[in-house]
Scaffold this active site. Structure first.
Site, PDB file in Angstrom:
ATOM      1  N   TYR A 187     -25.601  41.219 112.131  1.00  0.00           N
ATOM      2  CA  TYR A 187     -25.675  41.899 110.827  1.00  0.00           C
ATOM      3  C   TYR A 187     -26.402  43.233 110.944  1.00  0.00           C
ATOM      4  O   TYR A 187     -25.923  44.266 110.445  1.00  0.00           O
ATOM      5  CB  TYR A 187     -26.384  40.998 109.822  1.00  0.00           C
ATOM      6  CG  TYR A 187     -26.532  41.621 108.454  1.00  0.00           C
ATOM      7  CD1 TYR A 187     -25.510  41.544 107.510  1.00  0.00           C
ATOM      8  CD2 TYR A 187     -27.690  42.306 108.098  1.00  0.00           C
ATOM      9  CE1 TYR A 187     -25.638  42.126 106.262  1.00  0.00           C
ATOM     10  CE2 TYR A 187     -27.818  42.894 106.854  1.00  0.00           C
ATOM     11  CZ  TYR A 187     -26.798  42.798 105.939  1.00  0.00           C
ATOM     12  OH  TYR A 187     -26.924  43.379 104.702  1.00  0.00           O
ATOM     13  N   SER A 207     -27.896  49.260 104.634  1.00  0.00           N
ATOM     14  CA  SER A 207     -28.937  48.306 104.263  1.00  0.00           C
ATOM     15  C   SER A 207     -30.273  48.813 104.760  1.00  0.00           C
ATOM     16  O   SER A 207     -30.329  49.705 105.625  1.00  0.00           O
ATOM     17  CB  SER A 207     -28.633  46.953 104.931  1.00  0.00           C
ATOM     18  OG  SER A 207     -29.742  46.097 104.930  1.00  0.00           O
TER      19      SER A 207
END
Length: 288
Positions: free
Chosen positions: A159, A146
């Site tokens: 995360y 990401s």
């Protein structure tokens, strides 16, 4: 070579294929003429997508799978090879989010993020790589990191940590494949920016008893605001496939935006600056 040249006619296995960028990758793989194996814990979602792709003249099958379960992922690999054929592309995409201060994060929520986002990628590699190695045809492994894998963000530590871990895992895997001499295995790291999905809505929060729920929900709201201008999943998938066909290692859905985050991260590390909050500016992880 084009994405059609590289991937057309092959088999793609995509985890987390029920929504977001996973579904976008599945739809674009179908457009390229790939046979698509859809894997997700949401059996209804992948069943609906399978029917859509097959009605459009493609070949898609769905295999429900919880990537936290190593046995289930091994069964996914075994079934894909036995029932569909050699896998040209494995996409380890399944992922979940978490909001709130790290000290407020429930242990179960921490474990969920680690087990899905990190262990799920490991399980995919361990189940599929030996089969890919044993098959002489070229094969590709994409692991979903990401923009959050090259940034630091408050109130999303589990995360962000997981996406840093996936990026490092993928970089190490690239070296190990080279070290072992498996020239037909291509490893690539996918770093999306904001892509439309429901990851923020389904993200974990904090326990109302003793946890700062207001802070957690404020971060969720901020990410939902970013989602309003997020990239279409099919458009993101097209960019990723095209970059992969060019042989790039880092596959960026929004090259300028994600690339700037990579540059900033490199500058911070090179200068050894401490992380600092920046009022009015946020790096947003992708919506998978």
């Amino acid at each position: 070579m084009t994405a059609q040249d590289v991937f057309g006619g092959g088999v793609a296995v995509i985890t987390g294929a029920g929504a977001g960028i996973g579904a976008g990758l599945a739809r674009h793989a179908h457009r390229l003429g790939m046979t698509v194996v859809l894997a997700d814990v949401d059996e209804e979602a992948i069943g609906t997508l399978r029917d859509e792709l097959n009605a459009d003249g493609g070949t898609a099958v769905c295999i429900p799978c919880d990537v936290r379960d190593s046995i289930a992922v091994q069964e996914l690999a075994d079934r894909a090879y036995a029932e569909v054929g050699p896998v040209r592309l494995l996409v380890n995409n399944a992922g979940v989010e978490q909001f709130g201060y790290l000290w407020d994060t429930p242990v179960a929520n921490w474990n969920r993020v680690v087990e899905v986002n990190v262990s799920g990628v490991f399980h995919g590699i361990r189940a599929f790589l030996p089969k890919m190695i044993a098959t002489p045809a070229p094969a590709w492994v994409w692991n979903l990191s990401s923009i959050g894998g090259v940034a630091v963000v408050p109130l999303q530590a589990p995360y962000i940590m997981s996406k840093h871990a996936v990026l490092a895992l993928t970089e190490c895997l690239q070296l190990e494949v080279q070290h072992a001499g498996f020239d037909h295995i291509h490893v690539q790291a996918v770093l999306p920016g904001a892509v439309v999905s429901n990851i923020f809505e389904s993200a974990g929060g904090v326990d109302a008893h003793g946890g700062d729920t207001a802070a957690a929900e404020s971060q969720r709201s901020a990410m939902l605001d970013i989602k309003a201008a997020a990239m279409d999943p099919i458009a993101a998938a097209e960019v990723v496939f095209d970059q992969a066909a060019e042989g790039r290692f880092y596959l960026l859905t929004q090259p300028d935006y994600v690339g700037s985050a990579m540059t900033e991260r490199a500058n911070v590390l090179a200068s050894q600056r401490a992380p600092m909050l920046r009022t009015g500016r946020r790096f947003d992880p992708e919506a998978e």
